[in-house]
Structures are given as structure tokens and as C-alpha cells.
Design a protein around this motif. Structure first.
Motif, short mmCIF file in Angstrom:
data_model
loop_
_atom_site.label_atom_id
_atom_site.label_comp_id
_atom_site.label_asym_id
_atom_site.label_seq_id
_atom_site.Cartn_x
_atom_site.Cartn_y
_atom_site.Cartn_z
N TRP A 69 55.88 95.01 8.21
CA TRP A 69 54.89 95.30 9.35
C TRP A 69 53.84 96.49 8.85
O TRP A 69 52.92 96.66 9.00
CB TRP A 69 55.51 94.80 10.51
CG TRP A 69 54.51 95.29 11.63
CD1 TRP A 69 53.16 95.44 12.08
CD2 TRP A 69 54.88 97.22 12.67
NE1 TRP A 69 53.22 96.27 13.03
CE2 TRP A 69 53.65 96.92 13.45
CE3 TRP A 69 55.23 98.05 11.84
CZ2 TRP A 69 52.94 98.15 13.68
CZ3 TRP A 69 54.84 99.76 12.42
CH2 TRP A 69 53.41 99.55 13.22
N ARG A 72 51.82 96.89 6.06
CA ARG A 72 50.77 96.44 6.21
C ARG A 72 49.79 97.16 7.21
O ARG A 72 48.37 97.01 6.80
CB ARG A 72 50.02 95.51 7.61
CG ARG A 72 50.85 93.19 6.77
CD ARG A 72 50.30 92.79 7.20
NE ARG A 72 51.42 92.46 9.02
CZ ARG A 72 52.82 91.72 8.95
NH1 ARG A 72 53.53 91.30 8.26
NH2 ARG A 72 52.79 91.96 10.51
N SER A 75 48.87 99.05 4.03
CA SER A 75 47.26 99.16 3.30
C SER A 75 46.00 99.77 4.32
O SER A 75 45.32 100.03 3.92
CB SER A 75 47.02 97.18 3.46
OG SER A 75 48.24 96.96 2.59
N LYS A 76 46.09 99.64 5.32
CA LYS A 76 45.46 99.64 5.80
C LYS A 76 44.71 102.05 6.26
O LYS A 76 43.55 102.21 5.61
CB LYS A 76 45.16 100.04 7.60
CG LYS A 76 45.23 98.24 8.12
CD LYS A 76 45.84 97.99 9.62
CE LYS A 76 45.73 96.78 10.19
NZ LYS A 76 46.57 96.52 11.30
N THR A 81 42.39 95.53 2.27
CA THR A 81 42.37 94.88 2.50
C THR A 81 43.30 93.19 1.95
O THR A 81 42.27 93.37 0.68
CB THR A 81 41.17 94.32 3.48
OG1 THR A 81 39.68 94.60 2.33
CG2 THR A 81 40.59 95.28 4.42
N TRP A 82 43.69 92.60 2.43
CA TRP A 82 43.72 91.03 1.91
C TRP A 82 43.22 89.71 1.83
O TRP A 82 43.29 89.77 3.58
CB TRP A 82 45.61 91.39 1.76
CG TRP A 82 46.13 92.45 1.76
CD1 TRP A 82 45.81 93.46 2.06
CD2 TRP A 82 46.02 92.29 -0.06
NE1 TRP A 82 46.53 94.95 1.50
CE2 TRP A 82 46.59 94.43 -0.15
CE3 TRP A 82 45.85 92.06 -1.12
CZ2 TRP A 82 47.60 94.80 -1.07
CZ3 TRP A 82 46.33 92.62 -2.47
CH2 TRP A 82 47.09 93.57 -2.32
N GLU A 83 42.62 89.02 1.67
CA GLU A 83 41.91 88.20 2.25
C GLU A 83 43.32 86.61 1.59
O GLU A 83 43.44 86.65 0.40
CB GLU A 83 40.64 87.50 1.40
CG GLU A 83 39.69 86.38 1.50
CD GLU A 83 38.81 86.14 1.32
OE1 GLU A 83 38.30 85.56 1.46
OE2 GLU A 83 38.18 87.28 0.78
N PHE A 84 43.67 85.66 2.33
CA PHE A 84 44.47 84.13 1.95
C PHE A 84 43.69 83.08 1.81
O PHE A 84 42.73 83.14 2.91
CB PHE A 84 45.74 84.22 2.77
CG PHE A 84 47.21 85.07 2.71
CD1 PHE A 84 47.86 83.84 1.56
CD2 PHE A 84 47.37 86.01 2.72
CE1 PHE A 84 49.23 84.78 1.11
CE2 PHE A 84 48.75 86.40 3.03
CZ PHE A 84 49.29 85.84 1.52
N LYS A 87 46.63 78.46 2.83
CA LYS A 87 48.14 78.46 3.23
C LYS A 87 48.07 77.20 3.31
O LYS A 87 49.45 76.15 3.58
CB LYS A 87 47.46 79.31 4.42
CG LYS A 87 47.26 80.44 4.41
CD LYS A 87 47.06 81.40 6.02
CE LYS A 87 46.85 82.28 5.94
NZ LYS A 87 46.96 83.02 7.18
N VAL A 110 51.51 92.68 -1.56
CA VAL A 110 50.90 91.79 -1.59
C VAL A 110 52.38 91.29 -0.55
O VAL A 110 52.10 90.23 0.09
CB VAL A 110 51.41 91.47 -3.23
CG1 VAL A 110 50.84 90.04 -2.83
CG2 VAL A 110 49.95 92.42 -3.27
N SER A 112 54.23 92.38 1.56
CA SER A 112 54.17 92.59 3.21
C SER A 112 53.18 91.98 3.85
O SER A 112 53.34 91.17 5.05
CB SER A 112 53.55 93.66 3.43
OG SER A 112 55.07 94.60 2.78
N GLU A 113 52.70 91.01 2.94
CA GLU A 113 51.18 90.33 3.01
C GLU A 113 51.82 89.30 3.34
O GLU A 113 51.62 87.63 4.25
CB GLU A 113 49.95 90.30 2.69
CG GLU A 113 49.44 91.47 2.11
CD GLU A 113 48.58 91.57 3.92
OE1 GLU A 113 48.28 91.14 4.47
OE2 GLU A 113 48.67 92.86 3.92
#
Length: 276
Positions: A69, A72, A75-76, A81-84, A87, A110, A112-113
Motif C-alpha cells: 500500500w 502505491r 508511485s503517486k 501510473t500502472w495499467e493491469f 488478470k 511493480v 506493490s501493484e
């Protein structure tokens, strides 16, 4: 004794803040080192501040959700920003070996995501990290598996036990098959360790690809904001495979990951960074 008045202190503080803002916005090198300093300090804090809570359930993968947490939030702050994607490909009915391309120490973000998306994750680390307290203690508390790379027999025994953990607890072992950091246009050749583990415990391999860090350029000291794509590929079965299938398995995983790495990296360059 010379004393600084409140007025002088305010003026000095204001000038320092203005200098930092000007340098941060105008100098990419200053911004590069500042962002790395922020990443390093905040990562250390987010990893260790939750130790009192993690002590209640030592070596539990859920402890990793707390520093994840924190990661993340970092990162902000850094403007990342991270796009998954993919899934639906996540292995849920068994343990697996998760392969991730290794680009930078920022790969910690990464993880953390990944942690809240893929249940029961764990990682392998060299034993020296354990003695770097309190970070080493925190790593142990969230289930990091430490190996002695200088003692081949000890390292192999640890890896064998890891295979048992994957089978019994349906754990997801995250590994970097390239073995070293590399952010170029091509993935490096893969090491054999992760594939030995997967074959020995007959668990699937879950390839995961992180697009190239276009926002980061070590040579030119550039660290900008950026968008990144994390793609989870369909699992690769190792059922019935033996050491004789090792080369074939490595090539299959690397080929699939290289293809996605190139495609997603190119997509980001043209869509977000206007790089031809």
C-alpha cells in the motif's frame, strides 16, 4: 552568539524552497536525483513502519499488503501510473512461478501493484538483505525466502523447500529470470533457476511483462512522470516436464514475454510519449 531572527529564518526558508522548486522544474538531472532520493527514503519507511503490525503473523504473505500500500502511494508521489492487463490469466487453483522482467530498483513499485492482485505472493532474496535491519526483518515478516548464493548446496536446499511451499500453500513465487537489471529494447537471456523450480514442483509458470520504463533514462539522468503497462500472460504448464525440457521451456517463456514487452513498450512510446 549569533542568533537568526524569525524573519531571517522565514526569508532563508523561502529562498531554499524557491531554489528547490526552480531546480526541480528546470533541471532534469536535479529531478532525477531528487526522485530517486524520495523513492529510497519513502520505500524504506513504508517497508519498516508496519513492523509492529506484522509481528502478529510472522512470515505471512498478507504482511506484504501493508508496505505494498505504501509503495502505491510512492508511485503517486513520483507521478507513475500502472495499467493491469490479463488478470483473467492469473493462476488461482495452484501455486506457480511468476516471471517478471527486471529493469530497475523501481521494480519494487511493480511488486506493490502485484501483491494485492495475486494472492499468496512471495520472493527470493540473497541472505545479506536479511541482516540489513530493520528492512531485513520486515522482509522476513512478509515471507521473503533468503538464499545463500555463495553456498550452492544450501541455496539448492532452500529452493527445494520453496518448491514444497509452492505445492502445499499454492504460493506464487515471483522471480526475475534475467538475473540482473536491464531496461533495453530486448530482454536479456533467462537464467535457469526459476525454471528448475517450476519443473521440480510441476507447477505452471506465470509470465508477467512490465513495459519499458520510457520515463527513465539513467544515461541522461532523466526521471519523469510516466504510464506503464503490466501484462499477465497465460500460464505455461510444466506438467510431465523434466530437466531435458528446460531449454524448450525457457525459450517458450522468453519468446512470449519478449513479444509482449516489445508491443506494449511501442504502444506506450507512440501513445503517451510521442516517440517514433
Amino acid at each position: 552568539m549569533f542568533l537568526i531572527s524569525d524573519y531571517q529564518f522565514e526569508i532563508t526558508s523561502t529562498l531554499i524552497i524557491m531554489f528547490i522548486i526552480i531546480m526541480y522544474t528546470s533541471s532534469h538531472a536535479f529531478r532525477y536525483y531528487t526522485k530517486y532520493a524520495i523513492f529510497t527514503v519513502l520505500s524504506y519507511i513504508s517497508a519498516t513502519v508496519f513492523i509492529p503490525l506484522m509481528l502478529w503473523r510472522p512470515k505471512d504473505y498478507r504482511n506484504g499488503l501493508l508496505p505494498a500500500w505504501g509503495g502505491r502511494q510512492i508511485s503517486k508521489i513520483l507521478g507513475l501510473t500502472w495499467e493491469f492487463r490479463g488478470k483473467e490469466n492469473i493462476v488461482n487453483d495452484s501455486g506457480c512461478v511468476v516471471l517478471i522482467n527486471h529493469q530497475s530498483c523501481l521494480d519494487l513499485l511493480v511488486l506493490s501493484e502485484i501483491w494485492p492482485v495475486m494472492d499468496r505472493c512471495t520472493v527470493i532474496s540473497k541472505k545479506e538483505i536479511f541482516y540489513f535491519w530493520p528492512f531485513g526483518l520486515a522482509s522476513w515478516l512478509w515471507g521473503t525466502i533468503f538464499i545463500d548464493r555463495l553456498n550452492v548446496e544450501s541455496a539448492q536446499n532452500t529452493i527445494n523447500k520453496t518448491g514444497e511451499t509452492i505445492r502445499q500453500r499454492k504460493a506464487k513465487l515471483c522471480m526475475f529470470p534475467e538475473g540482473t537489471r536491464h531496461g533495453g529494447d530486448e530482454l536479456l537471456p533467462f537464467k535457469k533457476g526459476a525454471f528448475h523450480v517450476a519443473i521440480s514442483c510441476q507447477c505452471p509458470i506465470q509470465p508477467m511483462v512490465v513495459s519499458q520504463y520510457t520515463f527513465l533514462d539513467h544515461k541522461n539522468r532523466t526521471f519523469d512522470s510516466g504510464h506503464n503497462i503490466i501484462t499477465i500472460l497465460p500460464p505455461i504448464s510444466t506438467e510431465g516436464m523434466t530437466k531435458e525440457n528446460l531449454t524448450e521451456l525457457i525459450e517458450k517463456a522468453r519468446s512470449a514475454m519478449t513479444d509482449v514487452y516489445k508491443k506494449t513498450s511501442e504502444e506506450l512510446k507512440t501513445k503517451y510519449y510521442n516517440v517514433s
